[in-house]
Design an enzyme around this catalytic site. Structure first.
Site, PDB file in Angstrom:
ATOM      1  N   LYS A  44       0.621  -0.730  -0.273  1.00  0.00           N
ATOM      2  CA  LYS A  44       0.047   0.174   0.184  1.00  0.00           C
ATOM      3  C   LYS A  44       0.685   1.196  -0.098  1.00  0.00           C
ATOM      4  CE  LYS A  44      -3.764  -2.586   2.932  1.00  0.00           C
ATOM      5  NZ  LYS A  44      -4.000  -2.608   4.354  1.00  0.00           N
ATOM      6  N   GLY A  45       2.263   1.424   0.273  1.00  0.00           N
ATOM      7  CA  GLY A  45       2.454   2.341   1.277  1.00  0.00           C
ATOM      8  C   GLY A  45       3.258   3.157  -0.407  1.00  0.00           C
ATOM      9  N   GLU A 100       7.882   2.361  -5.713  1.00  0.00           N
ATOM     10  CA  GLU A 100       8.010   1.377  -4.479  1.00  0.00           C
ATOM     11  C   GLU A 100       8.034   2.490  -3.794  1.00  0.00           C
ATOM     12  OE1 GLU A 100       7.535  -0.838  -2.227  1.00  0.00           O
ATOM     13  OE2 GLU A 100       9.481  -2.518  -2.849  1.00  0.00           O
ATOM     14  N   ASP A 101       7.144   2.209  -2.315  1.00  0.00           N
ATOM     15  CA  ASP A 101       7.901   3.429  -1.062  1.00  0.00           C
ATOM     16  C   ASP A 101       9.237   3.840  -0.663  1.00  0.00           C
ATOM     17  OD1 ASP A 101       7.611   1.321  -0.095  1.00  0.00           O
ATOM     18  OD2 ASP A 101       5.333   1.906   1.417  1.00  0.00           O
ATOM     19  N   ASP A 104      14.601  -1.912   1.753  1.00  0.00           N
ATOM     20  CA  ASP A 104      14.937  -1.344   2.915  1.00  0.00           C
ATOM     21  C   ASP A 104      16.459  -2.686   2.729  1.00  0.00           C
ATOM     22  OD1 ASP A 104      15.531  -1.920   5.919  1.00  0.00           O
ATOM     23  OD2 ASP A 104      13.904  -2.641   5.731  1.00  0.00           O
ATOM     24  N   LYS A 132      17.037   3.208   1.781  1.00  0.00           N
ATOM     25  CA  LYS A 132      17.985   2.628   3.374  1.00  0.00           C
ATOM     26  C   LYS A 132      19.297   1.783   2.989  1.00  0.00           C
ATOM     27  CE  LYS A 132      14.259   1.818   6.591  1.00  0.00           C
ATOM     28  NZ  LYS A 132      13.970   1.621   7.495  1.00  0.00           N
ATOM     29  N   PHE A 153      13.059   3.381  11.421  1.00  0.00           N
ATOM     30  CA  PHE A 153      11.837   3.268  10.609  1.00  0.00           C
ATOM     31  C   PHE A 153      11.073   4.361  10.553  1.00  0.00           C
ATOM     32  CE2 PHE A 153       7.187   1.591  10.562  1.00  0.00           C
ATOM     33  CZ  PHE A 153       7.687  -0.117  10.166  1.00  0.00           C
ATOM     34  N   ASP A 160       3.268   2.731   6.973  1.00  0.00           N
ATOM     35  CA  ASP A 160       2.646   3.159   7.944  1.00  0.00           C
ATOM     36  C   ASP A 160       3.575   2.584   8.974  1.00  0.00           C
ATOM     37  OD1 ASP A 160       3.253  -0.004   6.532  1.00  0.00           O
ATOM     38  OD2 ASP A 160       1.274  -0.698   8.474  1.00  0.00           O
ATOM     39  N   ARG A 166      -0.494   6.941   7.409  1.00  0.00           N
ATOM     40  CA  ARG A 166      -0.120   6.534   6.421  1.00  0.00           C
ATOM     41  C   ARG A 166      -0.764   8.275   5.494  1.00  0.00           C
ATOM     42  NH1 ARG A 166       1.177   1.586   3.681  1.00  0.00           N
ATOM     43  NH2 ARG A 166      -0.414  -0.455   4.501  1.00  0.00           N
TER      44      ARG A 166
HETATM   45  P1  5GP Z   1      12.907  -4.835   1.839  1.00  0.00           P
HETATM   46  O1  5GP Z   1      11.917  -5.915   1.235  1.00  0.00           O
HETATM   47  O2  5GP Z   1      13.291  -3.955   0.799  1.00  0.00           O
HETATM   48  O3  5GP Z   1      13.192  -4.866   3.217  1.00  0.00           O
HETATM   49  O4  5GP Z   1      11.238  -4.094   2.599  1.00  0.00           O
HETATM   50  C1  5GP Z   1      10.572  -3.441   2.125  1.00  0.00           C
HETATM   51  C2  5GP Z   1       9.054  -2.931   2.329  1.00  0.00           C
HETATM   52  O5  5GP Z   1       9.469  -3.233   4.003  1.00  0.00           O
HETATM   53  C3  5GP Z   1       9.176  -1.646   2.154  1.00  0.00           C
HETATM   54  O6  5GP Z   1       8.050  -1.092   0.705  1.00  0.00           O
HETATM   55  C4  5GP Z   1       7.891  -1.108   2.950  1.00  0.00           C
HETATM   56  O7  5GP Z   1       6.727  -1.747   3.052  1.00  0.00           O
HETATM   57  C5  5GP Z   1       8.627  -1.536   4.408  1.00  0.00           C
HETATM   58  N1  5GP Z   1       9.646  -0.998   5.292  1.00  0.00           N
HETATM   59  C6  5GP Z   1      10.215  -0.964   4.817  1.00  0.00           C
HETATM   60  N2  5GP Z   1      11.266  -0.044   5.720  1.00  0.00           N
HETATM   61  C7  5GP Z   1      10.401   0.422   6.406  1.00  0.00           C
HETATM   62  C8  5GP Z   1       9.972   2.151   6.927  1.00  0.00           C
HETATM   63  O8  5GP Z   1      10.805   2.887   7.364  1.00  0.00           O
HETATM   64  N3  5GP Z   1       9.419   2.668   7.267  1.00  0.00           N
HETATM   65  C9  5GP Z   1       8.092   2.126   6.725  1.00  0.00           C
HETATM   66  N4  5GP Z   1       7.000   2.310   7.577  1.00  0.00           N
HETATM   67  N5  5GP Z   1       7.922   0.815   6.587  1.00  0.00           N
HETATM   68  C10 5GP Z   1       9.343   0.573   5.775  1.00  0.00           C
END
Ligand code: 5GP
Length: 177
Positions: A44-45, A100-101, A104, A132, A153, A160, A166
């Protein structure tokens, strides 16, 4: 009442909007001529980023939505990615940009790029609002990055914590009240 609050503003609404204008320009520059750009928003982000981004674009474009599993009520990744909602239309021959939001660990994006690439788009690029890099577990390619942030975070602007925050027009670090 949740003991969590959006404590420190990391990026103001103005910072975000200013950068989005630049990202829209970069994406259009990479798709010259009259090509149609197909933006795939990761729910949703990514919804707020997509909404603002496309309003800054003049190119012909279409949108679609995809959803993957997100963190279950926490702030760390389980490392497991699942597809929750698939696209409505095919990607074959299209110029696709994943929207993509935040990236990470990179596991979600790597998974998405793999499954979307297998559908034979003409081009496949990725735009993420936040990255990040300290947390990265896989070396995933990102074409457009809004902001590189440290390992905190964050919430707001579509992002969210436990489905809250959000609606904030800015991005803040999650803290305890
Ligand atoms: P990844 O697979 O790259 O570890 O994570 C991606 C997803 O994790 C993002 O699309 C998001 O939904 C969530 N996420 C990662 N870091 C954060 C953060 O700092 N805040 C929030 N709200 N969601 C995060």
């Amino acid at each position: 009442m949740s003991p969590f609050i959006a404590s420190t503003i990391l990026l103001t609404a103005e910072d975000i909007q200013r950068r989005i204008v630049e990202l829209a320009r970069e994406i259009e520059r990479d798709h010259p001529g009259d090509v149609e750009i197909h933006l795939v928003c990761v729910l949703k982000g990514g919804f707020m980023f997509l909404a603002d981004l496309i309003r800054r674009m003049q190119a012909r474009l279409t949108i679609d939505f995809i959803a993957t599993s997100s963190y279950a009520k926490g702030t760390t990744s389980s490392g497991e990615v699942r597809l929750l909602k698939d696209l409505d239309t095919a990607l074959e021959g299209r110029h696709v940009v994943i929207v993509e939001d935040i990236v990470d660990t990179g596991l979600t994006l790597m998974y998405l790029q793999d499954i979307l690439r297998a559908r034979a788009p003409r081009t496949l690029r990725t735009a993420c609002l936040l990255s990040k890099p300290e947390r990265r577990q896989v070396d995933v390619m990102i074409d457009y990055i809004g902001f590189t942030i440290e390992d905190k975070f964050v919430v707001g602007y579509g992002l969210d914590f436990d489905q809250q925050f959000r609606n904030l027009p800015y991005i803040a670090i999650l803290g305890e009240s």
